[in-house]
Design a protein around this motif. Structure first.
Motif, PDB file in Angstrom:
ATOM      1  N   ALA A 217       0.837  -1.204   0.000  1.00 55.38           N
ATOM      2  CA  ALA A 217       0.000   0.000   0.000  1.00 55.38           C
ATOM      3  C   ALA A 217       0.871   1.252   0.000  1.00 55.38           C
ATOM      4  O   ALA A 217       0.540   2.251  -0.656  1.00 55.38           O
ATOM      5  CB  ALA A 217      -0.931  -0.001   1.205  1.00 55.38           C
ATOM      6  N   TRP A 218       1.994   1.193   0.696  1.00 55.40           N
ATOM      7  CA  TRP A 218       2.899   2.341   0.716  1.00 55.40           C
ATOM      8  C   TRP A 218       3.467   2.594  -0.685  1.00 55.40           C
ATOM      9  O   TRP A 218       3.512   3.740  -1.142  1.00 55.40           O
ATOM     10  CB  TRP A 218       4.035   2.132   1.722  1.00 55.40           C
ATOM     11  N   LEU A 219       3.908   1.541  -1.365  1.00 57.14           N
ATOM     12  CA  LEU A 219       4.416   1.693  -2.732  1.00 57.14           C
ATOM     13  C   LEU A 219       3.336   2.257  -3.647  1.00 57.14           C
ATOM     14  O   LEU A 219       3.605   3.123  -4.479  1.00 57.14           O
ATOM     15  CB  LEU A 219       4.932   0.356  -3.267  1.00 57.14           C
ATOM     16  N   HIS A 220       2.112   1.778  -3.493  1.00 54.60           N
ATOM     17  CA  HIS A 220       1.001   2.290  -4.292  1.00 54.60           C
ATOM     18  C   HIS A 220       0.789   3.780  -4.015  1.00 54.60           C
ATOM     19  O   HIS A 220       0.564   4.564  -4.957  1.00 54.60           O
ATOM     20  CB  HIS A 220      -0.266   1.501  -3.988  1.00 54.60           C
ATOM     21  N   ALA A 221       0.862   4.174  -2.756  1.00 55.79           N
ATOM     22  CA  ALA A 221       0.690   5.590  -2.403  1.00 55.79           C
ATOM     23  C   ALA A 221       1.786   6.441  -3.045  1.00 55.79           C
ATOM     24  O   ALA A 221       1.511   7.531  -3.559  1.00 55.79           O
ATOM     25  CB  ALA A 221       0.695   5.758  -0.886  1.00 55.79           C
ATOM     26  N   LEU A 222       3.019   5.948  -3.036  1.00 54.96           N
ATOM     27  CA  LEU A 222       4.127   6.684  -3.649  1.00 54.96           C
ATOM     28  C   LEU A 222       3.893   6.857  -5.146  1.00 54.96           C
ATOM     29  O   LEU A 222       4.035   7.964  -5.681  1.00 54.96           O
ATOM     30  CB  LEU A 222       5.454   5.960  -3.398  1.00 54.96           C
ATOM     31  N   VAL A 223       3.522   5.794  -5.811  1.00 53.43           N
ATOM     32  CA  VAL A 223       3.290   5.850  -7.259  1.00 53.43           C
ATOM     33  C   VAL A 223       2.080   6.731  -7.580  1.00 53.43           C
ATOM     34  O   VAL A 223       2.090   7.485  -8.557  1.00 53.43           O
ATOM     35  CB  VAL A 223       3.122   4.422  -7.826  1.00 53.43           C
TER      36      VAL A 223
END
Length: 82
Positions: A20-26
């Motif tokens: 979810a963190w990677l998704h938020a960054l992208v």
């Protein structure tokens, strides 16, 4: 009594989801790469500062969370997770 308080605190503590963190960054315009030496590279040049601050606050100073992000990227690269 102390055990009960410790267990209650552990249950109420928010968990960190590296995917979810990677998704938020992208989703705010960022990107990432994992170098062959497992160094994590974050691409943040086009991210709005206010949104980037919120996202980065979740991992800065949390080596365990940074490691979880690395592991998630490695698993994606190895085809273990989507």
């Amino acid at each position: 009594m102390a055990t009960q308080l410790t267990q209650a605190a552990a249950r109420s503590a928010p968990t960190f989801d590296p995917a979810a963190w990677l998704h938020a960054l992208v989703s705010i315009g960022g990107g990432y790469a994992l170098a062959s030496d497992k160094r994590l590279w974050l691409v943040v040049a086009d991210c709005p500062a206010d949104e980037l601050t919120d996202v980065m606050a979740q991992v800065v100073g949390h080596p365990d969370r940074q490691d979880a992000v690395r592991v998630t990227i490695e698993r994606r690269q190895n085809g273990e997770i989507a």
